[in-house]
Design an enzyme around this catalytic site. Structure first.
Site: not given
Length: 1100
Positions: A86-87
């Protein structure tokens, strides 16, 4: 830089949160999301998504469709490859789209995140097991990068604690890791404040991209700027602000935009829309509790909230800084329930109320009221075009019809939008076909909104509204009060009510003006609905219906007013009994041609008779005029009004102008309340009756161009007479001795040769004397206290001593005095000298005490071709505040910057300018015949084309028989009554001049930047006040001849270059006709390209 494809991505979510669920989901994150919800911040919900080893397309899409991503970094965050992926996606969106990324370091140190150390690092290493070095390296780079993004650090919010307290906690929570125990007991004490700050920061970030809901709203930015100055957001006091204006003007739109603009500055805010009728729809205490409940539920974001007493708002909000907008308030009680006192709300709160009724605001003590004005003609056209064509300008070929439609909509934004939408996609031909429909009827949407205001009026105020919309729009207030004085209508208070409710307004000159044409149409439509039979309605306005009623004799006692314009239906003939059935008819207005038979004997007992082109020699035999208040019959065939002496106690106005066959005025000895008698161009009238000596309330007597008039009563003293106009009474030889109280006396083009000393000594109140006539060859006596003297077209050869000695004279006109050779001196008080076309004038001596004084406003010597060099030099050297004009062949040497043509660029040394700098311009203009009364335009720009000032010089007749110099003074920067910024560090400045007709005749220009010392020490304000006094000359003062007023159309005297608004509507007396208000058309300064550090602030 974000790519165009990325920028076009639809943003479905405001916030996406990246987090490790077990660490924060049930505690910190749930509180944070609840707080987001309270501020209407929408977040992506991932609870229904199955989490696998890699993030799926649904999550990738959610990240890309969010405006803000929050990375919530906890100790176990890197234990999830899902979180790390996600990051990666979040940072990619940051790079590609410019997405906003915010960080929260929850119980973890940013340095541990950056270097993957400690418990955070251990979790990361475990996740990396079995991963490729490439994947691990991408994660390491992402963590290192996100650790550098400034954010909230939970450890910074922990409450400080001494060592003994910590040791006590360690014993109590022996089974817990001490830092965890510490956090559990006390470290969360300020967590709520941290969550609140994060939510506020997110809201501020979101508001960096303003809502597009208000894009394309014409003029909205200007409204918001003015309201922001009223709101004074920097002040901690509680302020209540009113937004007032008629229905459909855009109050709710402005309030909504204001809410959008201010919401990020307030944690608690509420917009309560459509409050109109909210109390009446729910009667009793319950309705008040319901209203309070609505406000509190809204502002506190609690849907099922219940309150049980009317002190709840004060109880809940007295310590809170709130923004509350109450829209469409129509009842004072609504304000009493929702915002009774400023003390109900915390410091810095703002309460904004929109309403159509100003009285409600005043009654509640709200004095800061913003009146929403109608858009300008240009803005109205733009609103129409945006609605009809979805573009801001008129398409080719639609210009004329679009302007007509905009005018019919009365510049009301609601009307412009509704009508524009109804015509969208239609051809020009269809637009033209719809014009008559738009003119005669209201669209249902418009009617529904406007009708509410009418329906809420009291019965008498409704009646007054109908009277105005059908008959008395654009009428003088005092006249309407007089005409309606026999009715049960309280006109003065009723007008105040209608004005407070934004249905009419009273102009500065005292005229009743409906706010827009749509309101007038509403009133007429209401009358139309009174009956299907026109003869049974109160007022008749439609020409075809009136013709039918008069021809068929179907009028009834219901009819009280007829306004009949036959312009578009041709000549109309009616029967002798046309008015017999209308016994209650009180107001009759007929425009153009209505033929009545000679045997018609009956007219009702009217209060107002206004009949243009009356065809008979006298009024009907059985007409009883004793109720008449106003008798106006211009351009009639009347030879006399009636025979004998009539008792006319109510009559105040007689106007028979243009009645060329009128031979006699009836005995007016019993018309003792008459105030105005107008007999202009009654060219068969030989004498005024001696009975006028009884008219002790007469204020205005105008017998202008009564060319046969020889005899006027003398040795009488009309106590109230203020204005006597006798211009063009060419057979009049005797100076009128009719009143010692006259203030304005016009005797132009008469056969009077001088002012008798006996009369001059008596006219102590005379302010304006016009005695322009070829018969005047000398002037030996002048009333001592006059301020305006017009000797135009006379045969005087020099200015006499009696004029030079006048101590109050401000305006002297000797225009076209073709035998005038010398002006040996001038009164020291003089401010305006008009000597145009004095073709024999050679010598001029200025006897002012201070030649550099700016009290002289203007000097004009157009076409005075015989002026000697000494006179020309004196004129050029004489300082004036506005302009001077004289024959000349070259720009004077004092103008240090000169150029051929119509533009000049001047280099500026540092420190040359100040915020109050002025300039002096000299233009050399070629001979021409097309000058006309049109101002020269001046555009002033700095280097790079940045606009400094855009203005028009004073209107002046520029028709010259030889080369002329036109010298003008002006302010370099717009001078307005507010604070604004100007650039005083310009390195160069360009002046460009143009003229509608003779721009190519400007052959050379010179400019001088003036210092304050060069300008002199006289006060600008004093000069303007004096100018305003000079410009009080109106139609009556000049006898309808405004040719000597060279500053503007009809003598308005509006010097646009100076950015001032001259108030030229100052009353001489309330009965006099007012000059129209002048407008400030100065261009605004454009400073977008100027650094603020280089600007100065002017406050006028």
């Amino acid at each position: 830089m974000a790519s165009s494809s990325s920028l076009s991505c639809i943003k479905r979510h405001q916030v996406f949160s990246s987090f490790h669920g077990p660490d924060v989901r049930r505690g910190f994150l749930s509180h944070l999301h609840n707080h987001f919800a309270s501020k209407s911040i929408t977040t992506f919900n991932d609870e229904k998504i199955d989490r696998g080893r890699t993030i799926g397309p649904e999550l990738v899409q959610a990240i890309r469709e969010s405006r803000v991503s929050i990375v919530l970094l906890s100790k176990k965050y890197p234990s999830s490859s899902w979180c790390l992926d996600e990051l990666l996606e979040i940072l990619k969106c940051k790079e590609d789209q410019g997405q906003i990324v915010m960080t929260i370091f929850y119980d973890v140190d940013p340095s541990d995140v950056k270097k993957q150390r400690g418990e955070f690092g251990s979790a990361f290493e475990k996740t990396c097991e079995g991963k490729t070095e490439e994947v691990k390296q991408r994660w390491i780079e992402a963590l290192a990068h996100v650790a550098t993004i400034a954010g909230e650090h939970s450890l910074n919010w922990y409450v400080s604690m001494n060592f003994s307290a910590f040791m006590f906690l360690k014993k109590v929570f022996v089974n817990f890791d001490p830092p965890t125990a510490f956090c559990f007991a006390f470290a969360r004490a300020n967590e709520a404040e941290m969550i609140q700050k994060i939510a506020t920061d997110v809201l501020n970030k979101l508001n960096l991209t303003p809502s597009r809901d208000f894009d394309g709203k014409v003029g909205l930015e200007a409204h918001l700027a003015k309201l922001n100055s009223l709101l004074c957001l920097e002040s901690d006091e509680v302020k209540m602000i009113g937004i007032w204006g008629p229905a459909g003007i855009g109050k709710s739109t402005i309030a909504g935009a204001l809410d959008n603009q201010l919401s990020s500055s307030f944690q608690l805010k509420c917009f309560m829309g459509n409050l109109k009728g909210s109390l009446k729809s729910r009667m009793g205490v319950d309705s008040k509790l319901w209203l309070q409940n609505q406000l509190l539920s809204n502002i506190l974001n609690q849907e099922n909230m219940k309150i049980h007493h009317l002190g709840a708002i004060e109880e809940r909000l007295q310590d809170q800084r709130v923004l509350i907008i109450l829209d469409d308030v129509d009842d004072l009680e609504q304000l009493e329930v929702l915002a009774k006192e400023p003390s109900w709300f915390g410091s810095g709160s703002r309460i904004i109320v929109t309403t159509e009724d100003k009285k409600i605001l005043k009654a509640h003590g709200i004095n800061d009221i913003y009146h929403v004005n109608f858009p300008s003609k240009e803005e109205a056209l733009e609103i129409l075009c945006l609605s009809a064509f979805k573009q801001s300008s008129v398409p080719d070929g639609f210009e004329e019809v679009a302007n007509k439609v905009a005018k019919l909509c009365g510049s009301l934004p609601l009307g412009l939008c509704v009508v524009g939408a109804s015509l969208r996609g239609e051809s020009k031909h269809e637009w033209e076909l719809q014009l008559s429909r738009i003119e005669s009827s209201l669209d249902r949407k418009i009617e529904d909104i406007l009708r509410i205001g009418y329906d809420r009026l009291l019965k008498n105020d409704q009646s007054l509204f109908l009277h105005i919309s059908c008959f008395f729009n654009d009428e003088v207030v005092d006249n309407v009060i007089s005409v309606l004085s026999d009715s049960n209508l309280d006109v003065r208070n009723g007008l105040k009510t209608l004005a407070d409710k934004s249905l009419v307004h009273i102009s500065i000159g005292g005229w009743i003006v409906m706010h827009h044409h749509l309101l007038q149409r509403l009133g007429r439509q209401i009358v139309h609905e009174q009956s299907d039979e026109p003869g049974k309605r109160q007022f008749l306005i439609e020409a075809e219906e009136i013709r039918a009623v008069l021809t068929d004799e179907t009028g009834t006692g219901s009819v009280i007013g007829i306004s009949f314009d036959t312009s578009n239906i041709g000549e109309v003939s009616v029967s002798k009994g046309a008015f017999e059935g209308m016994r209650n008819l009180r107001f009759l207005r007929i425009y153009r041609s209505l033929q009545i038979p000679e045997d018609m004997e009956y007219l009702p007992r009217l209060r107002l008779l206004d009949w243009y082109n009356y065809s008979r020699k006298s009024l009907p035999l059985r007409f009883q005029p004793e109720r008449l208040v106003k008798l106006k019959m211009p351009f009639s065939n009347l030879e006399k009004l009636w025979g004998g002496i009539q008792s006319l106690p109510n009559l105040k106005i007689i106007d028979l102008c243009g009645s060329r066959k009128l031979k006699e005025i009836p005995n007016l000895s019993k018309s003792t309340n008459l105030e105005t008698l107008t007999l202009v161009e009654c060219s068969s009238l030989v004498e005024l009756p001696s009975s006028i000596k009884n008219l002790q309330k007469l204020k205005i007597l105008n017998v202008q161009y009564c060319s046969m008039l020889k005899v006027i009563p003398s040795n009488i003293n009309l106590a109230s007479l203020e204005i006597l106009t006798m211009n063009g009474c060419s057979r009049l030889r005797t100076f009128p001795d009719i009143s010692s109280n006259i203030e304005v006396l016009n005797l132009g083009d008469t056969d009077i040769e001088d002012v008798p000393p006996s009369v001059a000594g008596c006219l102590s109140r005379l302010d304006h004397l016009n005695i322009c006539s070829r018969s005047l060859k000398r002037l030996t006596h002048v009333p001592l206290y006059i301020t305006n003297l017009v000797l135009k077209n006379s045969d005087i050869e020099t200015i006499p001593d009696c004029v030079i000695g006048l101590t109050r004279l401000e305006w002297l006109s000797v225009e076209s005095c073709t035998k005038l050779e010398s002006i040996p001196g001038l009164p020291p008080s003089l401010k305006v000298l008009d000597a145009n076309d004095c073709v024999s004038l050679k010598r001029v001596c200025f006897s002012f005490h201070n030649p550099t004084s700016l009290k002289v406003l203007r000097l004009s010597f157009r076409n005075c071709l015989k002026l000697d060099e000494e006179a020309r030099r004196g004129i050029i050297q004489q300082s004036v505040y506005k302009y001077k004009c004289l024959p000349g062949k070259k720009i004077p040497a004092e103008f240090t910057h000169k150029a051929t043509g119509r533009s000049i660029t001047i280099p500026l040394a540092p420190g040359t300018l100040s915020a109050s700098s002025r300039f002096k311009v000299c233009l050399l203009i070629f001979p021409n015949k097309e000058g006309g009364y049109e101002g020269i335009s001046c555009s002033i720009r700095s280097k790079g084309g940045v606009k400094v000032q855009s203005c028009k010089f004073p209107f002046h007749d520029l028709s010259f028989r030889s080369k002329h110099l036109y010298i003008v003074h002006g302010d370099l920067f717009p001078q307005r009554n507010n604070c604004y910024e100007v650039d005083v560090t310009m390195s160069e400045i360009t002046f460009e001049f143009n003229h509608k007709f003779i721009g190519d005749k400007i052959i050379e220009c010179g400019v001088q930047i003036m210092t304050e010392e060069a300008e002199g020490s006289s006060s600008k304000v004093d000069s303007h006040v004096s100018e305003s006094r000079c410009n009080e000359v109106d139609y009556y003062k000049t006898g309808g001849d405004n040719s000597h007023l060279t500053d503007g159309h009809d003598g308005d005297g509006d010097y646009e270059a100076e950015g001032f608004k001259f108030s030229e509507i100052e009353n001489i007396k309330t009965s006099k006709r007012m000059l129209p208000e002048t407008r400030d058309n100065s261009g605004s300064s454009s400073l977008a390209q100027v650094p603020k550090c280089k600007r100065m602030c002017i406050r006028r």
